[in-house]
Design an enzyme around this catalytic site. Sequence first.
Site, short mmCIF file in Angstrom:
data_model
loop_
_atom_site.label_atom_id
_atom_site.label_comp_id
_atom_site.label_asym_id
_atom_site.label_seq_id
_atom_site.Cartn_x
_atom_site.Cartn_y
_atom_site.Cartn_z
CB CYS A 131 -0.93 -0.01 1.21
SG CYS A 131 -2.01 1.41 1.28
CB CYS A 134 -0.73 2.58 3.96
SG CYS A 134 -2.24 1.98 3.27
CG ASP A 135 2.98 1.10 4.48
OD1 ASP A 135 2.35 1.56 5.43
OD2 ASP A 135 2.89 -0.08 4.12
#
Lengths: 301, 103
Positions: A131, A134-135
Amino acid sequence: MKKDVIIIGAGIAGLTAAIYVLRAGHSALCIEGANYGGQIVNSPEVENYPGYQNISGFDLVNTVFEQAKALGMEYQNDKVLSVKKEGDGFVVSGEAASYEAASVIIATGAKRRKLGVSGEERLSGLGVSYCATCDGMFYRKKDTIVCGGGNTALEDAMFLSNFCNHVTICHRRDGFRGEPKLLEQLKEKDNVSFVTDVTVDEIAGAEKVEKLIYTDHKTGAKGEIPANGIFIAVGQIPDTEFVKDLISLDEAGYVIAGEDCATNVPGIFAAGDCRKKPVRQLTTAAADGTVAGLAAAQYTE
Amino acid sequence: MASLKINEGNFEAEVLQSDVPVLVDFWASWCGPCKMLGPIIEEISEERSDIKVCKVDVDENGDLAEKYNVMSIPFVALFKGGEIVKKSVGAVPKSELLKLLED
C-alpha cells in the site's frame, strides 16, 4: 437463530447489500474476517463517489457502516471457513461460530496479490509493502521500487516519485497495461527509471529491505536494484477460496455471476470486487450490493 | 483508562521504564487503517488494567518510528523491559491484537 440473509464481507458491496436487505424488511447478518470497510479504507481521498467532492475512504465507509447498523444490521467479526447447503437454506461456518440463513451474499472482495518470492514474507512491514498511500511517507528521500505493470503500479510510482529520492518500476514484460498517459508522465520524471522484461528472484536484506534481485529475460543475466522500500502491485486475488467447492469460479478465482449477481447456486449471490466483471470501483460495488441485496431479499420470500 | 499520548520526550519514562507491559500503537492521522484500529486500541486500553496502552503519532515523532523500524502503519508493538517482544502490522481484528498480550 436463522437469518434471512447472511452477507460475507463488510466493504462497500456488503454494507450496501445489507441496507437493501434491511429496507426490504428482512434480517441481515454481516460477517467480516478483518475489520469492516474493505480496500477503500486505504484511500486517503475519494473523489469519484457521487455525493462527495472529496472524502476519505475511512470516513465514507464509516458512514455507510453506521447507516447499515442504524437500519438493524447485525455485525459479527469472524473468519468464514465454509458455506454449505442444508435443507432450504445455508450454513455458514466461521472460526468462532456457525450461522444459518435462507440466502447468502458473497462480498469478500479482493486483496493485493503477493509476488511469491523469497524474502517477501519475512520482510513484509520491514520495507515490503502492498500500500503506497499507507506506507509511502516512510520513504521520503529514500529509494523505492514498484513491482508491476498495471494502473495501480503506475499510480503508486507516480505517488512515490513526488517525495522519494528515486523510484524504479520493475515489470516482468516490456509493455505496460496501465494508462499510456500515466506512463508518459512517469517517463518524463528525472527520478523514475524502468527495469522491464525481468523476473524477480528475491527480496534481500538482513533486518530490513536492502535490494531486489532479478533475472533479465533477454540476456539471462542476474541483476540487482538497491532499495529501502519495495511496493508490490502485481494485481489482485479474490477472497473466494472458502466457496470454491460450492459455487462456480473462473480460473482466477472470481465468482462467475452476471449483472444479476446470481451464482450457479440458487440463493447465493455475489457482489463487489469478488465477482467476475470488467469494472471494479466503489460505485460498481455499491451497484452490485443493491442488486444482490434485493435479489437475496426476494429469494427469501 | 484512556490511552496515553507519547512523544519523544516521554517515551523513555512511559514506555522503556514502565513496570508493566506497554502496548504501543504507531499511527498517523492520514492513515485510514490506523483510524480503523483506533477505537479497538481504546477498547483494549479500557479493558486491560494489567498493561499500559500508548499511541505514537509517527508524523510528529519520526525519530521514534525510524528507531523501531516502523515502515508500515498501523504498527502495534508490545514492549516489555524496554524492548519490543511482539508486534503486529496492518489493521488486524481485535482478536489478533489480544494475541499479542497472551504469554
